[in-house]
Write a protein that holds these residues in place. Structure first.
Motif, PDB file in Angstrom:
ATOM      1  N   UNK A 531      34.971  53.119  46.433  1.00  0.00           N
ATOM      2  CA  UNK A 531      34.038  51.990  46.579  1.00  0.00           C
ATOM      3  C   UNK A 531      34.718  50.649  46.281  1.00  0.00           C
ATOM      4  N   UNK A 532      34.306  49.612  47.008  1.00  0.00           N
ATOM      5  CA  UNK A 532      34.889  48.281  46.867  1.00  0.00           C
ATOM      6  C   UNK A 532      34.724  47.746  45.448  1.00  0.00           C
ATOM      7  N   UNK A 533      33.560  47.959  44.846  1.00  0.00           N
ATOM      8  CA  UNK A 533      33.284  47.390  43.531  1.00  0.00           C
ATOM      9  C   UNK A 533      34.294  47.874  42.486  1.00  0.00           C
ATOM     10  N   UNK A 534      34.553  49.185  42.456  1.00  0.00           N
ATOM     11  CA  UNK A 534      35.513  49.720  41.483  1.00  0.00           C
ATOM     12  C   UNK A 534      36.935  49.242  41.757  1.00  0.00           C
ATOM     13  N   UNK A 535      37.273  49.127  43.035  1.00  0.00           N
ATOM     14  CA  UNK A 535      38.621  48.659  43.402  1.00  0.00           C
ATOM     15  C   UNK A 535      38.838  47.215  42.966  1.00  0.00           C
ATOM     16  N   UNK A 536      37.806  46.379  43.132  1.00  0.00           N
ATOM     17  CA  UNK A 536      37.921  44.978  42.728  1.00  0.00           C
ATOM     18  C   UNK A 536      38.025  44.849  41.211  1.00  0.00           C
ATOM     19  N   UNK A 537      37.253  45.639  40.487  1.00  0.00           N
ATOM     20  CA  UNK A 537      37.323  45.612  39.020  1.00  0.00           C
ATOM     21  C   UNK A 537      38.731  45.939  38.540  1.00  0.00           C
ATOM     22  N   UNK A 538      39.333  46.948  39.144  1.00  0.00           N
ATOM     23  CA  UNK A 538      40.683  47.343  38.740  1.00  0.00           C
ATOM     24  C   UNK A 538      41.692  46.243  39.062  1.00  0.00           C
ATOM     25  N   UNK A 539      41.615  45.677  40.278  1.00  0.00           N
ATOM     26  CA  UNK A 539      42.570  44.649  40.694  1.00  0.00           C
ATOM     27  C   UNK A 539      42.521  43.441  39.771  1.00  0.00           C
ATOM     28  N   UNK A 568      35.050  36.604  48.717  1.00  0.00           N
ATOM     29  CA  UNK A 568      34.609  37.375  49.884  1.00  0.00           C
ATOM     30  C   UNK A 568      34.150  38.769  49.464  1.00  0.00           C
ATOM     31  N   UNK A 569      34.932  39.397  48.579  1.00  0.00           N
ATOM     32  CA  UNK A 569      34.600  40.753  48.130  1.00  0.00           C
ATOM     33  C   UNK A 569      33.257  40.778  47.396  1.00  0.00           C
ATOM     34  N   UNK A 570      33.001  39.755  46.566  1.00  0.00           N
ATOM     35  CA  UNK A 570      31.735  39.708  45.826  1.00  0.00           C
ATOM     36  C   UNK A 570      30.542  39.583  46.775  1.00  0.00           C
TER      37      UNK A 570
END
Length: 885
Positions: A531-539, A568-570
């Protein structure tokens, strides 16, 4: 026994012999007081048994047992027959009544006699507890928590008898001897120490008796806590002749017990020889010594627990796990125990440091032996074995275990020959087609199918397009790099090379840019699966943790581009866009195969995958609606690295076995060796290793009618790898058939030819491979050690010290420069405010003195004889002199 007494006995706990109090039901359907069960579990651990039928308890935690329900027949009897208990005088379990003066329960026959004791003068009354001094009372109180009321009362009476006897035999007694008496008494009363089994009185038997007997007879001869399967008995034949053997058995078929039977036979043999030498006053024998080697830390406890079923007599004095023990202690452990369980790396470290001596072991059992090639620690140990054999030194017998021999990307038969040569082994124990195969199939379950499920690759994803065409392209252009045509795999290899060159030349912009590009490229690889949300949190967390307090202009530029992408991701996350097709397919697959009372396993590539998928699946409404609780399983390590500490790993596995967790998302730690509960389905989610991994993942699906799946993108690299792996799996089977056709003599010729190559290689490298650590480290230390990322001088090479396998810096100047924290496990950073990258962590030496363990991947070494700085991936590659602490 009268019918009435037999009826009352239903309400009696067979441990304390009193009325059931807070009763629990065991799996054997007998009942026990909660406190009694807790005492049994605490004192006897894995040897715990039901006090009624002596059946082994399968669960070793009190919280795994449930109280009887109010409507249970025993609960109703206890409620209605509240005057049935044990008479405190005659110990009969019958109808009793409490004494009006002391409330002790008495039966009708004893009531009058008991009342007489209250009419005696006070001086003649018995109060055992008052016979002790205050110090002795404290000792008694300290052990009360470990005993039931009856055991405590019996112990007090026994202790009084001991003290009275001591007082009559001597003029007096001191508190030290009193304490010894107390401890001896408690061991005798509640059985802390199990009597040693006397093998001299056991029936004599030979190796032929083992291999030619039926399973029940073998269990009796060797005193096993399980009945071996017929094929397991056949597979010990070569081992019992003291010949090296390679045991190839599928997961769940009992390879460990094959090794255990061999070890048990030789252990009994050594005890008999010792007994004979003691009667003839010779001193030519010693106890049998063996070591069981596993690839990962989590398997140490598991395999030791399996051996407890083999060595059910005195397992604690025979078996010893080696986990965090210091090498200096091993000499005393070697004297007190007989079979040791190590990770192969730790055993290699012990041998290198001269804490252990390979020649002093009679048997070495190697689990997951398919790793025995190239520079794996197993092969490193076996090279030492070959050197010892070449020098006519004593070498141990080798029993090697694997579920799949592999191919190592070579011709399968050639690899099998080389593997046997590395292990100095001519005997292969494998299941033959026909009757043996049917026998194995009848005793173990295999999955019905192993299906590849594909999803189409997602094209034109706005997140990926923005990242590649805007953020990454802008950073790469500033570094004059063209990355537009590279795949994620190729780009990662390219950036590693560029980053290494930049570190050597101290190109700060290139170091910073390559770091950002690698993390962004890794984000894309994660986002393809998660999922995008978890990937963004990690980055954001990763890049924030490496952000300096005084960033350079290029650092600020990269951070600005990252913020643009983050916005954009948010927006994408807040729009509640549907999950990627691959994730949706995973949910559909789980729904289609997850039935009542079944367990599933999802195998993934990284620890981050486990954390992200656990969160995603637990929050998914369709998974929650099916009441599928999801957990995650990784290797042991620090929690900040998304690992699980050892105790937490055991808790997760236990919850999975009990059904508290119905689905586990796990790394390959669950694929190789680790004992996971029987699974009804296994899904490899974009996870393909080699042909061995393909076979072993199938071995996790051990429930009846189980199924296996690989979920991957259509025509992807993983898809092609899996097809290749299945071809190699067929080649492995053909190699075993070719071995059978060759026969023992021809196969021995092929193995000897490979062994000759090994010996020639060892002879060529005899200098560097056999020198001691001191000679190896006689090369000069690095002149200076710098931060790899900013070239900040940190310390001199002469400041390095070795603590076991850890390298630390012991230099007051380094401490003043870096100003590291003093707390164990805390991280310390580069002191350069424009860098501040992590350099290592704090460890505590004896007397809690802090030392600073350096992370070699953060360091750059300026050598005396080399102008260009040197970079190393691990400390074992650094050849400079390091003084021992």
């Amino acid at each position: 026994m009268s019918a009435q007494a037999d009826f009352y006995k239903q309400l009696q706990c067979q441990k304390c012999e009193r009325r059931l109090n807070k009763p629990l039901e065991l799996k054997c359907l007998h009942y026990i007081c909660r406190d009694c069960l807790e005492t049994i579990l605490r004192n006897h651990r894995t040897q715990a048994q039901c006090p009624t039928c002596h059946q082994a308890l399968e669960e070793y935690k009190i919280e795994n047992y449930e109280y009887l329900k109010p409507k249970h027949p025993i609960s109703r009897l206890l409620a209605s027959l509240n005057d049935v208990d044990q008479c405190t005088t005659c110990k009969t379990f019958t109808v009793v009544e409490g004494c009006s003066q002391c409330s002790k329960e008495q039966c009708d026959s004893c009531a009058a006699q008991h009342e007489e004791t209250h009419r005696l003068p006070e001086s003649q009354s018995v109060n055992n507890f008052n016979d002790f001094s205050e110090e002795e009372k404290e000792i008694l109180e300290s052990i009360r928590k470990d005993l039931t009321d009856k055991e405590y009362e019996d112990f007090v009476n026994t202790a009084v008898a001991h003290l009275n006897q001591a007082m009559s035999n001597t003029a007096g007694t001191n508190s030290s001897s009193t304490r010894n008496e107390l401890r001896t008494s408690i061991e005798n009363v509640i059985g802390f120490t199990k009597p040693t089994y006397d093998w001299s009185k056991h029936e004599k038997f030979t190796a032929d008796d083992i291999v030619n007997s039926r399973p029940e007879r073998v269990k009796q001869l060797l005193r096993l806590d399980f009945t071996p399967r017929p094929y397991q008995i056949r597979m010990v034949r070569a081992g019992l002749k003291r010949e090296n053997s390679l045991v190839c058995l599928q997961t769940g078929a009992g390879k460990t017990f094959v090794a255990g039977i061999i070890a048990k036979f030789f252990h009994i043999l050594s005890l008999r020889k010792l007994q004979h030498s003691s009667t003839t006053f010779e001193n030519t024998s010693r106890r049998f010594k063996a070591v069981f080697l596993v690839p990962i830390k989590a398997l140490v406890e598991q395999q030791c627990a399996a051996f407890r079923k083999v060595f059910m007599d005195e397992p604690d004095s025979i078996l010893q796990m080696i986990d965090n023990q210091a090498g200096e202690r091993f000499e005393s452990l070697y004297r007190s125990h007989d079979i040791f369980f190590f990770t192969v790396q730790k055993f290699a470290n012990f041998i290198d440091a001269k804490h252990a001596d390979l020649s002093k072991f009679d048997l070495v059992m190697v689990d997951e032996c398919h790793h025995c090639y190239d520079n794996h620690p197993i092969n490193t140990m076996m090279r030492q074995y070959h050197r010892m054999k070449l020098s006519n030194c004593a070498v141990p017998q080798i029993i090697a275990l694997t579920a799949s021999v592999g191919t190592n990307k070579k011709k399968a038969l050639d690899h099998l020959v080389r593997l046997c040569a590395n292990l100095d082994c001519y005997n292969i124990c494998a299941i033959s087609k026909g009757a043996e195969e049917d026998e194995l199939r009848s005793s173990t379950n295999t999955p019905l199918a192993d299906t590849i499920v594909t999803v189409p690759k997602e094209e034109h994803d706005p997140i990926v397009l923005c990242l590649k065409d805007n953020v990454m392209k802008s950073i790469a252009q500033r570094l004059a790099l063209d990355i537009s045509m590279m795949t994620t795999e190729k780009l990662d290899n390219f950036l590693v090379s560029e980053h290494t060159n930049a570190c050597k030349t101290n190109d700060r912009d290139a170091i910073i840019g390559c770091h950002y590009l690698r993390e962004l490229n890794l984000f894309i690889r994660f986002y393809q699966d998660l999922p995008l949300e978890q990937c963004m949190e990690r980055l954001e967390q990763i890049l924030q943790s490496s952000s300096p307090s005084e960033p350079t202009p290029f650092d600020r530029f990269c951070h600005q581009k990252l913020n643009e992408f983050s916005n954009l991701a948010k927006k994408q996350i807040s729009s509640k866009a549907p999950a990627q097709a691959k994730l949706q397919k995973l949910v559909e697959l789980i729904e289609s195969v997850h039935g009542p009372d079944c367990r599933g396993l999802v195998l993934v590539r990284t620890k981050f995958h486990t954390a992200a998928l656990e969160k995603f699946l637990n929050q998914h409404p369709r998974i929650a609606q099916r009441h599928i609780s999801v957990g995650r399983l990784t290797g042991q390590g620090p929690a900040e690295d998304l690992c699980l500490p050892g105790n937490q790993q055991a808790t997760v596995l236990d919850a999975f076995r009990k059904g508290d967790k119905k689905l586990l998302v796990a790394t390959d730690v669950a694929q190789e060796g680790l004992d996971v509960a029987e699974c009804s389905y296994v899904i490899r989610y974009e996870f393909v290793s080699n042909e061995i991994g393909t076979v072993q993942s199938r071995g996790r699906a051990r429930a009846a009618q189980s199924k296996c799946f690989l979920l991957t993108e259509a025509l992807s690299l993983n898809y092609q790898r899996e097809l290749d792996n299945r071809e190699r799996e067929d080649e492995m089977k053909e190699a075993l058939e070719d071995w059978r056709k060759l026969g023992t003599s021809e196969f021995r010729v092929l193995v000897n030819a490979q062994k000759e190559e090994i010996i020639n290689e060892l002879c060529k490298n005899i200098g560097p491979s056999t020198v001691s650590n001191d000679l190896e480290n006689s090369q000069p230390s690095a002149k200076e050690i710098h931060c790899r990322f900013c070239d900040k001088l940190l310390c001199k090479g002469s400041s390095l010290r070795r603590q076991g396998t850890t390298v630390v810096c012991k230099d007051p100047a380094f401490e003043r420069l870096v100003n590291p924290p003093k707390t164990s496990g805390a991280k310390f950073l580069c002191p350069n405010p424009t860098c501040q990258r992590e350099l290592g962590g704090v460890i505590l030496l004896s007397r809690n003195e802090p030392a600073y363990a350096l992370q070699i991947t953060s360091l750059k070494f300026v050598m005396n004889s080399v102008e260009e700085p040197r970079l190393f991936k691990k400390w074992s590659l650094y050849q400079g002199y390091i003084q021992q602490l």
